[in-house]
Structure formats: structure tokens, C-alpha cells
Design a protein around this motif. Structure first.
Motif, PDB file in Angstrom:
ATOM      1  N   GLY A  47       0.811  -1.215   0.000  1.00  6.69           N
ATOM      2  CA  GLY A  47       0.000   0.000   0.000  1.00  6.69           C
ATOM      3  C   GLY A  47       0.842   1.261   0.000  1.00  6.69           C
ATOM      4  N   ASP A  48       1.958   1.277   0.749  1.00  9.83           N
ATOM      5  CA  ASP A  48       2.864   2.433   0.752  1.00  9.83           C
ATOM      6  C   ASP A  48       3.397   2.706  -0.651  1.00  9.83           C
ATOM      7  OD1 ASP A  48       2.640   2.733   3.536  1.00  9.83           O
ATOM      8  OD2 ASP A  48       4.274   1.312   3.893  1.00  9.83           O
ATOM      9  N   ILE A  49       3.758   1.635  -1.355  1.00  6.64           N
ATOM     10  CA  ILE A  49       4.279   1.776  -2.709  1.00  6.64           C
ATOM     11  C   ILE A  49       3.221   2.384  -3.628  1.00  6.64           C
ATOM     12  CG2 ILE A  49       5.028   0.500  -4.749  1.00  6.64           C
ATOM     13  CD1 ILE A  49       7.238   0.655  -2.733  1.00  6.64           C
ATOM     14  N   ARG A  50       2.010   1.858  -3.575  1.00  4.14           N
ATOM     15  CA  ARG A  50       0.958   2.369  -4.472  1.00  4.14           C
ATOM     16  C   ARG A  50       0.633   3.823  -4.171  1.00  4.14           C
ATOM     17  NH1 ARG A  50      -0.670  -2.438  -7.082  1.00  4.14           N
ATOM     18  NH2 ARG A  50      -0.504  -4.247  -5.710  1.00  4.14           N
ATOM     19  N   ARG A  51       0.622   4.211  -2.898  1.00  2.00           N
ATOM     20  CA  ARG A  51       0.355   5.612  -2.559  1.00  2.00           C
ATOM     21  C   ARG A  51       1.465   6.519  -3.071  1.00  2.00           C
ATOM     22  NH1 ARG A  51      -2.112   3.072   1.903  1.00  2.00           N
ATOM     23  NH2 ARG A  51      -0.145   2.882   3.032  1.00  2.00           N
ATOM     24  N   SER A  52       2.708   6.053  -3.008  1.00  2.00           N
ATOM     25  CA  SER A  52       3.818   6.876  -3.521  1.00  2.00           C
ATOM     26  C   SER A  52       3.729   7.034  -5.035  1.00  2.00           C
ATOM     27  CB  SER A  52       5.168   6.250  -3.126  1.00  2.00           C
ATOM     28  OG  SER A  52       5.442   5.077  -3.872  1.00  2.00           O
ATOM     29  N   LEU A  53       3.265   5.996  -5.724  1.00  2.00           N
ATOM     30  CA  LEU A  53       3.097   6.096  -7.174  1.00  2.00           C
ATOM     31  C   LEU A  53       2.029   7.130  -7.512  1.00  2.00           C
ATOM     32  CD1 LEU A  53       3.221   2.317  -8.199  1.00  2.00           C
ATOM     33  CD2 LEU A  53       4.977   4.044  -8.596  1.00  2.00           C
ATOM     34  N   LEU A  54       0.933   7.122  -6.767  1.00  2.00           N
ATOM     35  CA  LEU A  54      -0.136   8.094  -7.017  1.00  2.00           C
ATOM     36  C   LEU A  54       0.321   9.515  -6.711  1.00  2.00           C
ATOM     37  CD1 LEU A  54      -3.279   6.204  -5.670  1.00  2.00           C
ATOM     38  CD2 LEU A  54      -2.702   6.684  -8.048  1.00  2.00           C
ATOM     39  N   ARG A  55       1.263   9.680  -5.763  1.00  2.00           N
ATOM     40  CA  ARG A  55       1.785  11.022  -5.462  1.00  2.00           C
ATOM     41  C   ARG A  55       2.784  11.486  -6.504  1.00  2.00           C
ATOM     42  NH1 ARG A  55       2.331   8.860  -0.139  1.00  2.00           N
ATOM     43  NH2 ARG A  55       4.588   8.702  -0.491  1.00  2.00           N
ATOM     44  N   GLY A  56       3.185  10.580  -7.413  1.00  2.00           N
ATOM     45  CA  GLY A  56       4.157  10.945  -8.431  1.00  2.00           C
ATOM     46  C   GLY A  56       5.594  10.880  -7.961  1.00  2.00           C
ATOM     47  N   GLU A  57       5.854  10.114  -6.890  1.00  2.00           N
ATOM     48  CA  GLU A  57       7.221   9.985  -6.388  1.00  2.00           C
ATOM     49  C   GLU A  57       8.113   9.334  -7.443  1.00  2.00           C
ATOM     50  OE1 GLU A  57       8.115  11.098  -3.482  1.00  2.00           O
ATOM     51  OE2 GLU A  57       6.379  11.079  -2.136  1.00  2.00           O
ATOM     52  N   SER A  58       9.348   9.805  -7.539  1.00  2.00           N
ATOM     53  CA  SER A  58      10.308   9.197  -8.454  1.00  2.00           C
ATOM     54  C   SER A  58      10.709   7.814  -7.956  1.00  2.00           C
ATOM     55  CB  SER A  58      11.561  10.074  -8.571  1.00  2.00           C
ATOM     56  OG  SER A  58      12.596   9.373  -9.243  1.00  2.00           O
ATOM     57  N   LEU A  59      10.707   6.839  -8.848  1.00  2.00           N
ATOM     58  CA  LEU A  59      11.080   5.480  -8.466  1.00  2.00           C
ATOM     59  C   LEU A  59      12.579   5.338  -8.229  1.00  2.00           C
ATOM     60  CD1 LEU A  59       8.813   3.320 -10.799  1.00  2.00           C
ATOM     61  CD2 LEU A  59       8.387   4.107  -8.473  1.00  2.00           C
ATOM     62  N   ASP A  60      13.341   6.379  -8.543  1.00  2.00           N
ATOM     63  CA  ASP A  60      14.795   6.326  -8.351  1.00  2.00           C
ATOM     64  C   ASP A  60      15.222   6.859  -6.989  1.00  2.00           C
ATOM     65  OD1 ASP A  60      15.361   5.275 -10.931  1.00  2.00           O
ATOM     66  OD2 ASP A  60      15.053   7.267 -11.783  1.00  2.00           O
ATOM     67  N   GLN A  61      14.313   7.449  -6.211  1.00  2.00           N
ATOM     68  CA  GLN A  61      14.694   7.964  -4.900  1.00  2.00           C
ATOM     69  C   GLN A  61      14.815   6.815  -3.900  1.00  2.00           C
ATOM     70  OE1 GLN A  61      11.722  10.062  -2.457  1.00  2.00           O
ATOM     71  NE2 GLN A  61      10.331   9.869  -4.210  1.00  2.00           N
ATOM     72  N   PRO A  62      15.615   6.998  -2.842  1.00  2.00           N
ATOM     73  CA  PRO A  62      15.814   5.908  -1.874  1.00  2.00           C
ATOM     74  C   PRO A  62      14.561   5.592  -1.088  1.00  2.00           C
ATOM     75  CG  PRO A  62      16.866   7.926  -1.103  1.00  2.00           C
ATOM     76  CD  PRO A  62      16.416   8.188  -2.509  1.00  2.00           C
ATOM     77  N   ILE A  63      14.446   4.348  -0.687  1.00  2.00           N
ATOM     78  CA  ILE A  63      13.238   3.889  -0.004  1.00  2.00           C
ATOM     79  C   ILE A  63      13.065   4.561   1.351  1.00  2.00           C
ATOM     80  CG2 ILE A  63      14.273   1.926   1.208  1.00  2.00           C
ATOM     81  CD1 ILE A  63      10.857   2.061  -0.607  1.00  2.00           C
ATOM     82  N   GLU A  64      14.143   5.060   1.962  1.00  2.00           N
ATOM     83  CA  GLU A  64      14.010   5.696   3.279  1.00  2.00           C
ATOM     84  C   GLU A  64      13.105   6.927   3.221  1.00  2.00           C
ATOM     85  OE1 GLU A  64      17.587   7.282   4.908  1.00  2.00           O
ATOM     86  OE2 GLU A  64      18.307   8.068   2.979  1.00  2.00           O
ATOM     87  N   ASN A  65      12.910   7.499   2.005  1.00  2.00           N
ATOM     88  CA  ASN A  65      12.060   8.683   1.880  1.00  2.00           C
ATOM     89  C   ASN A  65      10.581   8.361   2.082  1.00  2.00           C
ATOM     90  OD1 ASN A  65      14.436   9.919   1.268  1.00  2.00           O
ATOM     91  ND2 ASN A  65      13.835  10.673  -0.735  1.00  2.00           N
ATOM     92  N   ILE A  66      10.184   7.109   1.871  1.00  2.00           N
ATOM     93  CA  ILE A  66       8.754   6.772   2.007  1.00  2.00           C
ATOM     94  C   ILE A  66       8.509   5.659   3.023  1.00  2.00           C
ATOM     95  CG2 ILE A  66       8.357   7.427  -0.404  1.00  2.00           C
ATOM     96  CD1 ILE A  66       7.871   4.396  -0.939  1.00  2.00           C
ATOM     97  N   MET A  67       9.576   5.105   3.616  1.00  2.00           N
ATOM     98  CA  MET A  67       9.356   3.981   4.528  1.00  2.00           C
ATOM     99  C   MET A  67       8.635   4.441   5.790  1.00  2.00           C
ATOM    100  SD  MET A  67      13.155   3.281   6.093  1.00  2.00           S
ATOM    101  CE  MET A  67      13.861   4.337   7.364  1.00  2.00           C
ATOM    102  N   HIS A  68       7.970   3.497   6.421  1.00  2.00           N
ATOM    103  CA  HIS A  68       7.196   3.761   7.636  1.00  2.00           C
ATOM    104  C   HIS A  68       8.071   3.483   8.845  1.00  2.00           C
ATOM    105  CE1 HIS A  68       3.770   4.178  10.218  1.00  2.00           C
ATOM    106  NE2 HIS A  68       3.822   2.929  10.623  1.00  2.00           N
ATOM    107  N   ARG A  69       8.367   4.528   9.598  1.00  2.00           N
ATOM    108  CA  ARG A  69       9.271   4.374  10.743  1.00  2.00           C
ATOM    109  C   ARG A  69       8.527   3.986  12.023  1.00  2.00           C
ATOM    110  NH1 ARG A  69      11.729   8.109   7.387  1.00  2.00           N
ATOM    111  NH2 ARG A  69      14.011   7.941   7.236  1.00  2.00           N
ATOM    112  N   GLY A  70       7.233   4.264  12.079  1.00  2.00           N
ATOM    113  CA  GLY A  70       6.470   3.950  13.289  1.00  2.00           C
ATOM    114  C   GLY A  70       5.822   2.582  13.228  1.00  2.00           C
ATOM    115  N   PHE A  71       6.576   1.589  12.793  1.00  2.00           N
ATOM    116  CA  PHE A  71       6.030   0.237  12.618  1.00  2.00           C
ATOM    117  C   PHE A  71       5.795  -0.441  13.968  1.00  2.00           C
ATOM    118  CE2 PHE A  71      10.659   0.183  12.361  1.00  2.00           C
ATOM    119  CZ  PHE A  71      11.004  -0.762  13.323  1.00  2.00           C
ATOM    120  N   ARG A  72       4.908  -1.426  13.954  1.00  2.00           N
ATOM    121  CA  ARG A  72       4.672  -2.259  15.126  1.00  2.00           C
ATOM    122  C   ARG A  72       5.534  -3.517  15.031  1.00  2.00           C
ATOM    123  NH1 ARG A  72       0.267  -1.055  18.179  1.00  2.00           N
ATOM    124  NH2 ARG A  72       1.458  -2.312  19.651  1.00  2.00           N
TER     125      ARG A  72
END
Length: 346
Positions: A47-72
């Protein structure tokens, strides 16, 4: 699914496009981001990936820019029952297990902790087209019955839906329909129920829905019968449930390169030049989830394409959501794409 660290973990500097490959290949719907010492620092879900695609995020940027840090996460000695309780409470599908140093030890997956679910949604597969662009192969064979590997394309689509938990199917048929009906019958040999929407004239990609004998009570999955994809239907259903639109349209990113330098102007003044730019758009992937009430918008037994139905829905203030497909997808409508399917599909 046995936990294999190498198949599901990645580093903070990994480009988003490579993490998509990790998620697709592992079939776990998640990637776990670890640092050099092996400690878990973030998670990335489908779901995080699909939301980033809809926001127009570049696929070449590092994953740390969209990763979820508040994980359980759970501690090392947690049980499956504890994991299942947390998943149900938090409405999540994966729980990492960490040791005292925060290093990844195990992952609990919801699909392994619960019994497989039989889905109540019906599926309509549009299989009535003549496949004129594939002549002469479709001269005596309906397009959905062309073989990819050792099976008809339509059987591949049907089996994917069965594997996802669907059990009730409608096949919209017209051209050489007896071949399809003879092959699939009532679905008994696939342990499912198959009914037929028999067109007496071409009805487009949506018109056959008006032939349904009864209105469904759950969102209806509609697919074109010439699409090969590995889209995760469970993700699609969850997306539709979470966002609650009247319809969800699956979309696929398509890039077009302009073969010339593009000039931006204001009157006679040149504002800028860009040499052979690449334009990206989302295109219709031929897969839809429709709420039952949308079927009331269809004219009875008339030619009607799905884009017409969705445009009509938007015009009546119904919400239509876009679900980006990052998994494999191919429209098998041309000789060259059928040839690609033979080489790529396993």
C-alpha cells in the motif's frame, strides 16, 4: 510462507523501483528496511508503494524517503496467537519479530495464521471480442482461448481468480462462444460456478453487465479477457474497502518519449526547451471493482464501454478511485504482445 531474510529485507538507500521488485518477488506484500547492523529501521508495504506512485514519487529515490518508521513489532518470544491478536486489533497483515538489539528474527504473516477465505464477490470476465488485431490466429479461435504456454489465456485468468478466493464467475461471450462454453462448462472441474452472459450483438467492455440476472450484493470484479497480470486481488479489495469509492479503476503507468525537443512559449517568447522529454501517464489496465449500484446506470443490452460508465459515475458525483498496478501487466491484444506473453509468462 517460510521467512527468508534475504528475500524480504533491503537497505535504506535502495531505490523504490528495486523495493517494488522485492515485494513482488517475495509475495509477502512487505519489505523490511534494515541498517548495516541488521536492526529494523522501517517497513514498506504494498500500500505504501501504491500511494507513492499516485503522489508521483520518483522510483529512483531511496526507499528511506517513504518507509514507515512507526512500525509495530513483537519481541523474540512472542507467539502466533499474540501476533494474530495484534494484527486484528491494528488491522495489519505482517508483524516483524525483533531481538533485544532490534534485529530481525522472524516475521508473522496474517495469511499463515488464518484459514484461507472464500470471497463473496462475483467476477465477470469479458470474453466476447473478435480479436481482429490478432487475425489470422483468431479466425477460428476466440481471442481469450489463444494459448499462452500450455493453457488458454482465459484459463490463466480464471485460475488466478480462483487462487485468490473467488468462486462465482460470469463469462461474457459472443464470438465463437461455443468453444468457450464447451471448454469451461459450468465450472465444476475447477470447483467453481460459471454462468454465461451471452451477447446477441457486441456490447463493449461494460454492456454485458446489463445481462446479469440478479444484482450482486458485493463489489463486482470485472476484467477484460485479454489481460495477463500478477496483480494482488486481495490488495485491490482492501484498497476498495478502505477508500470506499463507487468504483476502483486499476491503472498502469505508461511512458511516452517525445522524439523532438519540446519548446515552451508565452506568445513569441521562448520560456524553455527540453530535449526529447519522457511523459508518463496512467492508462486503463482493464480491471475494475464496481459497487452494485453502478449497474443501475447501464442501458439495457446496448453497446457500452467501461470508460463511459465510469465517466457517467463521475458526472453523477460518484467517487472513482485509481489503484496503480506495479506488478506484471500485459494487454495481449496484438501479435507482438502475444509473442511477449509466450516469452515472459511462467
Amino acid at each position: 510462507m517460510k521467512f527468508e531474510r534475504a528475500n524480504i529485507t533491503t537497505s535504506t538507500s535502495t531505490p523504490i523501483r528495486d523495493v517494488i521488485a522485492v515485494i513482488d518477488h517475495s509475495a509477502t506484500q512487505i519489505a523490511l528496511v534494515v541498517n548495516d547492523s541488521g536492526a529494523l529501521v522501517g517497513t514498506v508495504t504494498d500500500g505504501d508503494i501504491r500511494r507513492s506512485l499516485l503522489r508521483g514519487e520518483s522510483l529512483d529515490q531511496p526507499i528511506e524517503n517513504i518507509m514507515h518508521r512507526g512500525f509495530r513489532a513483537l519481541t523474540e518470544h512472542s507467539t502466533g496467537d499474540e501476533a494474530l491478536a495484534l494484527m486484528r486489533r491494528e488491522k495489519i497483515r505482517q508483524i516483524p519479530v525483533l531481538d533485544s538489539a532490534g534485529r530481525l528474527v522472524q516475521v508473522f504473516f496474517l495469511d499463515e495464521l488464518i484459514r484461507p477465505v472464500i470471497l463473496p464477490n462475483s467476477v465477470v470476465i469479458m470474453a466476447g471480442g473478435e480479436g481482429k488485431r490478432l487475425r489470422p490466429m483468431t479466425q477460428n479461435c476466440p481471442k481469450p482461448m489463444l494459448r499462452v504456454g500450455d493453457r488458454p489465456l482465459l484459463e490463466i485468468i480464471l485460475q488466478q481468480c480462483i487462487d485468490a478466493g473467488f468462486r462465482e464467475f460470469y463469462l461474457a461471450v459472443n464470438y465463437l462462444k461455443h468453444q468457450i462454453k464447451d471448454y469451461f462448462g459450468d465450472g465444476a472441474r475447477f470447483n467453481v460456478q460459471i454462468r454465461y452472459l451471452e451477447e446477441t450483438q457486441p456490447l463493449g467492455t461494460a454492456g454485458a453487465l446489463s445481462l446479469l440476472s440478479q444484482r450482486p450484493t458485493k463489489p463486482l470484479l470485472v476484467m477484460n479477457g485479454d489481460v495477463l497480470t500478477r496483480v494482488d486481488f486481495s490488495c485491490l479489495l482492501r484498497f476498495h474497502e478502505e477508500h470506499n469509492p463507487a468504483a476502483t479503476l486499476c491503472v498502469r503507468e505508461h511512458a511516452t518519449q517525445i522524439p523532438y525537443g519540446v519548446v515552451r512559449t508565452d506568445d513569441i517568447h521562448v520560456l524553455g526547451l527540453e530535449e526529447k522529454p519522457v511523459l508518463t501517464h496512467y492508462v486503463n489496465a482493464g480491471i475494475y471493482l464496481l459497487n452494485p449500484e453502478l449497474l443501475d446506470l447501464l442501458p439495457e443490452n446496448q453497446f457500452y464501454h467501461m470508460p463511459q460508465l465510469l465517466e457517467q459515475a463521475v458526472g453523477q458525483q460518484c467517487r472513482v478511485a485509481a489503484f496503480p498496478i506495479h506488478e506484471y501487466w500485459l494487454d495481449v491484444g496484438l501479435p507482438e504482445t502475444l509473442e511477449r506473453a509466450h516469452g515472459e509468462w511462467r
